[in-house]
Scaffold this motif. Structure first.
Motif, PDB file in Angstrom:
ATOM      1  N   MET A  34       0.860  -1.190   0.000  1.00 14.63           N
ATOM      2  CA  MET A  34       0.000   0.000   0.000  1.00 14.63           C
ATOM      3  C   MET A  34       0.889   1.230   0.000  1.00 14.63           C
ATOM      4  O   MET A  34       2.075   1.149   0.374  1.00 14.63           O
ATOM      5  CB  MET A  34      -0.922   0.029   1.221  1.00 14.63           C
ATOM      6  CG  MET A  34      -1.844  -1.179   1.318  1.00 14.63           C
ATOM      7  SD  MET A  34      -2.953  -1.096   2.747  1.00 14.63           S
ATOM      8  CE  MET A  34      -4.149   0.156   2.190  1.00 14.63           C
ATOM      9  N   GLY A  35       0.329   2.343  -0.396  1.00 15.21           N
ATOM     10  CA  GLY A  35       1.163   3.540  -0.388  1.00 15.21           C
ATOM     11  C   GLY A  35       0.435   4.768  -0.873  1.00 15.21           C
ATOM     12  O   GLY A  35      -0.804   4.781  -0.980  1.00 15.21           O
ATOM     13  N   TRP A  36       1.233   5.785  -1.160  1.00 14.37           N
ATOM     14  CA  TRP A  36       0.717   7.086  -1.572  1.00 14.37           C
ATOM     15  C   TRP A  36       1.492   7.623  -2.765  1.00 14.37           C
ATOM     16  O   TRP A  36       2.720   7.548  -2.799  1.00 14.37           O
ATOM     17  CB  TRP A  36       0.831   8.086  -0.417  1.00 14.37           C
ATOM     18  CG  TRP A  36       0.012   7.711   0.761  1.00 14.37           C
ATOM     19  CD1 TRP A  36       0.393   6.920   1.810  1.00 14.37           C
ATOM     20  CD2 TRP A  36      -1.329   8.101   1.030  1.00 14.37           C
ATOM     21  NE1 TRP A  36      -0.630   6.784   2.702  1.00 14.37           N
ATOM     22  CE2 TRP A  36      -1.705   7.514   2.250  1.00 14.37           C
ATOM     23  CE3 TRP A  36      -2.258   8.900   0.361  1.00 14.37           C
ATOM     24  CZ2 TRP A  36      -2.969   7.696   2.811  1.00 14.37           C
ATOM     25  CZ3 TRP A  36      -3.507   9.090   0.925  1.00 14.37           C
ATOM     26  CH2 TRP A  36      -3.853   8.483   2.131  1.00 14.37           C
ATOM     27  N   ALA A  49       5.460   7.376  -1.017  1.00 20.34           N
ATOM     28  CA  ALA A  49       5.907   6.378  -0.052  1.00 20.34           C
ATOM     29  C   ALA A  49       5.133   5.094  -0.272  1.00 20.34           C
ATOM     30  O   ALA A  49       3.984   5.117  -0.722  1.00 20.34           O
ATOM     31  CB  ALA A  49       5.712   6.875   1.386  1.00 20.34           C
ATOM     32  N   ARG A  50       5.773   3.992   0.109  1.00 22.26           N
ATOM     33  CA  ARG A  50       5.190   2.678  -0.103  1.00 22.26           C
ATOM     34  C   ARG A  50       5.560   1.808   1.079  1.00 22.26           C
ATOM     35  O   ARG A  50       6.657   1.939   1.636  1.00 22.26           O
ATOM     36  CB  ARG A  50       5.735   2.095  -1.399  1.00 22.26           C
ATOM     37  CG  ARG A  50       5.294   0.706  -1.769  1.00 22.26           C
ATOM     38  CD  ARG A  50       5.971   0.296  -3.080  1.00 22.26           C
ATOM     39  NE  ARG A  50       5.605  -1.052  -3.515  1.00 22.26           N
ATOM     40  CZ  ARG A  50       6.241  -2.141  -3.163  1.00 22.26           C
ATOM     41  NH1 ARG A  50       7.284  -2.066  -2.352  1.00 22.26           N
ATOM     42  NH2 ARG A  50       5.845  -3.324  -3.614  1.00 22.26           N
ATOM     43  N   THR A  68       6.409   9.832   7.155  1.00 22.33           N
ATOM     44  CA  THR A  68       6.491   8.473   7.666  1.00 22.33           C
ATOM     45  C   THR A  68       5.223   7.723   7.265  1.00 22.33           C
ATOM     46  O   THR A  68       4.107   8.182   7.546  1.00 22.33           O
ATOM     47  CB  THR A  68       6.621   8.454   9.188  1.00 22.33           C
ATOM     48  OG1 THR A  68       7.794   9.180   9.573  1.00 22.33           O
ATOM     49  CG2 THR A  68       6.735   7.019   9.700  1.00 22.33           C
ATOM     50  N   ILE A  69       5.418   6.579   6.628  1.00 18.08           N
ATOM     51  CA  ILE A  69       4.289   5.744   6.251  1.00 18.08           C
ATOM     52  C   ILE A  69       4.195   4.578   7.225  1.00 18.08           C
ATOM     53  O   ILE A  69       5.217   4.041   7.683  1.00 18.08           O
ATOM     54  CB  ILE A  69       4.415   5.249   4.789  1.00 18.08           C
ATOM     55  CG1 ILE A  69       3.124   4.585   4.329  1.00 18.08           C
ATOM     56  CG2 ILE A  69       5.618   4.325   4.616  1.00 18.08           C
ATOM     57  CD1 ILE A  69       3.093   4.299   2.826  1.00 18.08           C
ATOM     58  N   SER A  70       2.964   4.206   7.553  1.00 14.75           N
ATOM     59  CA  SER A  70       2.744   3.061   8.429  1.00 14.75           C
ATOM     60  C   SER A  70       1.424   2.406   8.029  1.00 14.75           C
ATOM     61  O   SER A  70       0.642   2.990   7.262  1.00 14.75           O
ATOM     62  CB  SER A  70       2.709   3.493   9.895  1.00 14.75           C
ATOM     63  OG  SER A  70       1.659   4.431  10.122  1.00 14.75           O
ATOM     64  N   ARG A  71       1.192   1.213   8.545  1.00 11.19           N
ATOM     65  CA  ARG A  71      -0.057   0.535   8.214  1.00 11.19           C
ATOM     66  C   ARG A  71      -0.543  -0.294   9.379  1.00 11.19           C
ATOM     67  O   ARG A  71       0.254  -0.729  10.221  1.00 11.19           O
ATOM     68  CB  ARG A  71       0.085  -0.302   6.948  1.00 11.19           C
ATOM     69  CG  ARG A  71       0.969  -1.491   7.036  1.00 11.19           C
ATOM     70  CD  ARG A  71       1.188  -2.125   5.661  1.00 11.19           C
ATOM     71  NE  ARG A  71       0.051  -2.915   5.230  1.00 11.19           N
ATOM     72  CZ  ARG A  71      -0.067  -3.437   4.000  1.00 11.19           C
ATOM     73  NH1 ARG A  71       0.884  -3.229   3.106  1.00 11.19           N
ATOM     74  NH2 ARG A  71      -1.114  -4.171   3.673  1.00 11.19           N
ATOM     75  N   TYR A  96      -3.004   4.105  -2.800  1.00  9.71           N
ATOM     76  CA  TYR A  96      -3.121   2.955  -3.685  1.00  9.71           C
ATOM     77  C   TYR A  96      -2.863   1.680  -2.896  1.00  9.71           C
ATOM     78  O   TYR A  96      -2.241   1.700  -1.833  1.00  9.71           O
ATOM     79  CB  TYR A  96      -2.162   3.073  -4.873  1.00  9.71           C
ATOM     80  CG  TYR A  96      -0.793   2.505  -4.609  1.00  9.71           C
ATOM     81  CD1 TYR A  96       0.173   3.262  -3.966  1.00  9.71           C
ATOM     82  CD2 TYR A  96      -0.471   1.198  -4.977  1.00  9.71           C
ATOM     83  CE1 TYR A  96       1.414   2.745  -3.698  1.00  9.71           C
ATOM     84  CE2 TYR A  96       0.769   0.678  -4.706  1.00  9.71           C
ATOM     85  CZ  TYR A  96       1.719   1.455  -4.072  1.00  9.71           C
ATOM     86  OH  TYR A  96       2.951   0.935  -3.794  1.00  9.71           O
ATOM     87  N   ALA A  97      -3.319   0.589  -3.462  1.00  7.96           N
ATOM     88  CA  ALA A  97      -3.084  -0.716  -2.859  1.00  7.96           C
ATOM     89  C   ALA A  97      -2.997  -1.765  -3.950  1.00  7.96           C
ATOM     90  O   ALA A  97      -3.774  -1.744  -4.901  1.00  7.96           O
ATOM     91  CB  ALA A  97      -4.199  -1.062  -1.883  1.00  7.96           C
ATOM     92  N   ASP A  98      -2.064  -2.668  -3.776  1.00  4.81           N
ATOM     93  CA  ASP A  98      -2.015  -3.883  -4.592  1.00  4.81           C
ATOM     94  C   ASP A  98      -2.847  -4.918  -3.853  1.00  4.81           C
ATOM     95  O   ASP A  98      -2.506  -5.279  -2.708  1.00  4.81           O
ATOM     96  CB  ASP A  98      -0.573  -4.372  -4.754  1.00  4.81           C
ATOM     97  CG  ASP A  98       0.265  -3.417  -5.569  1.00  4.81           C
ATOM     98  OD1 ASP A  98       1.447  -3.235  -5.235  1.00  4.81           O
ATOM     99  OD2 ASP A  98      -0.264  -2.845  -6.531  1.00  4.81           O
ATOM    100  N   GLY A  99      -3.910  -5.361  -4.462  1.00 11.38           N
ATOM    101  CA  GLY A  99      -4.802  -6.237  -3.734  1.00 11.38           C
ATOM    102  C   GLY A  99      -5.585  -7.183  -4.609  1.00 11.38           C
ATOM    103  O   GLY A  99      -5.439  -7.212  -5.841  1.00 11.38           O
ATOM    104  N   PHE A 100      -6.441  -7.970  -3.955  1.00 11.16           N
ATOM    105  CA  PHE A 100      -7.220  -9.014  -4.618  1.00 11.16           C
ATOM    106  C   PHE A 100      -8.671  -8.888  -4.178  1.00 11.16           C
ATOM    107  O   PHE A 100      -8.977  -8.944  -2.984  1.00 11.16           O
ATOM    108  CB  PHE A 100      -6.647 -10.381  -4.220  1.00 11.16           C
ATOM    109  CG  PHE A 100      -7.334 -11.546  -4.872  1.00 11.16           C
ATOM    110  CD1 PHE A 100      -8.287 -12.287  -4.186  1.00 11.16           C
ATOM    111  CD2 PHE A 100      -7.008 -11.911  -6.164  1.00 11.16           C
ATOM    112  CE1 PHE A 100      -8.907 -13.370  -4.777  1.00 11.16           C
ATOM    113  CE2 PHE A 100      -7.627 -12.996  -6.769  1.00 11.16           C
ATOM    114  CZ  PHE A 100      -8.575 -13.727  -6.074  1.00 11.16           C
TER     115      PHE A 100
END
Length: 118
Positions: A34-36, A49-50, A68-71, A96-100
């Motif tokens: 995920m990221g921006w 950031a990712r 700072t990116i976090s999840r 954004y997100a790489d997902g299913f």
């Protein structure tokens, strides 16, 4: 159907801080990175950031040391803490997100405006 919902943009003076948040809907039931990204008028959309599912991060050189990116994997959320903001950080920020969701793909939020005044 909106699958990535962003919040947290706004107007701030130079040197200030903002925090962006993005939550993926349950329809995306597997998430990888995920990221921006951000896009200023007349410019291309660039990675800010990712973060991988395991927490490995990478940043654009222009934001290193300031952002700072976090999840939170339990809540399908990615955060971007932005400190020491500069006028050149002004842009629309996209999650954004790489997902299913039945198919693997890249998902995008609707964008949130960040404006930094000098």
């Amino acid at each position: 159907q909106v699958q990535l919902v962003e919040s947290g943009g706004g107007l701030v003076q130079a040197g200030g801080s903002l925090r962006l948040s993005c939550t993926a809907s349950k329809s995306i039931f597997r998430l990888n990175a995920m990221g921006w990204f951000r896009q200023a008028p007349g410019n291309q959309r660039d990675l800010v950031a990712r973060i991988t599912k395991g927490g490995i991060t990478n940043y654009a050189d222009s934001v290193k040391g300031r952002f700072t990116i976090s999840r939170d994997n339990a809540h399908n959320t990615v955060l971007l803490q932005m400190n020491s903001l500069k006028p050149e950080d002004t842009a629309v920020y996209y999650c954004y997100a790489d997902g299913f969701d039945g198919n693997w793909g890249q998902f995008w939020g609707q964008g949130t405006q960040v404006t930094v005044s000098s």
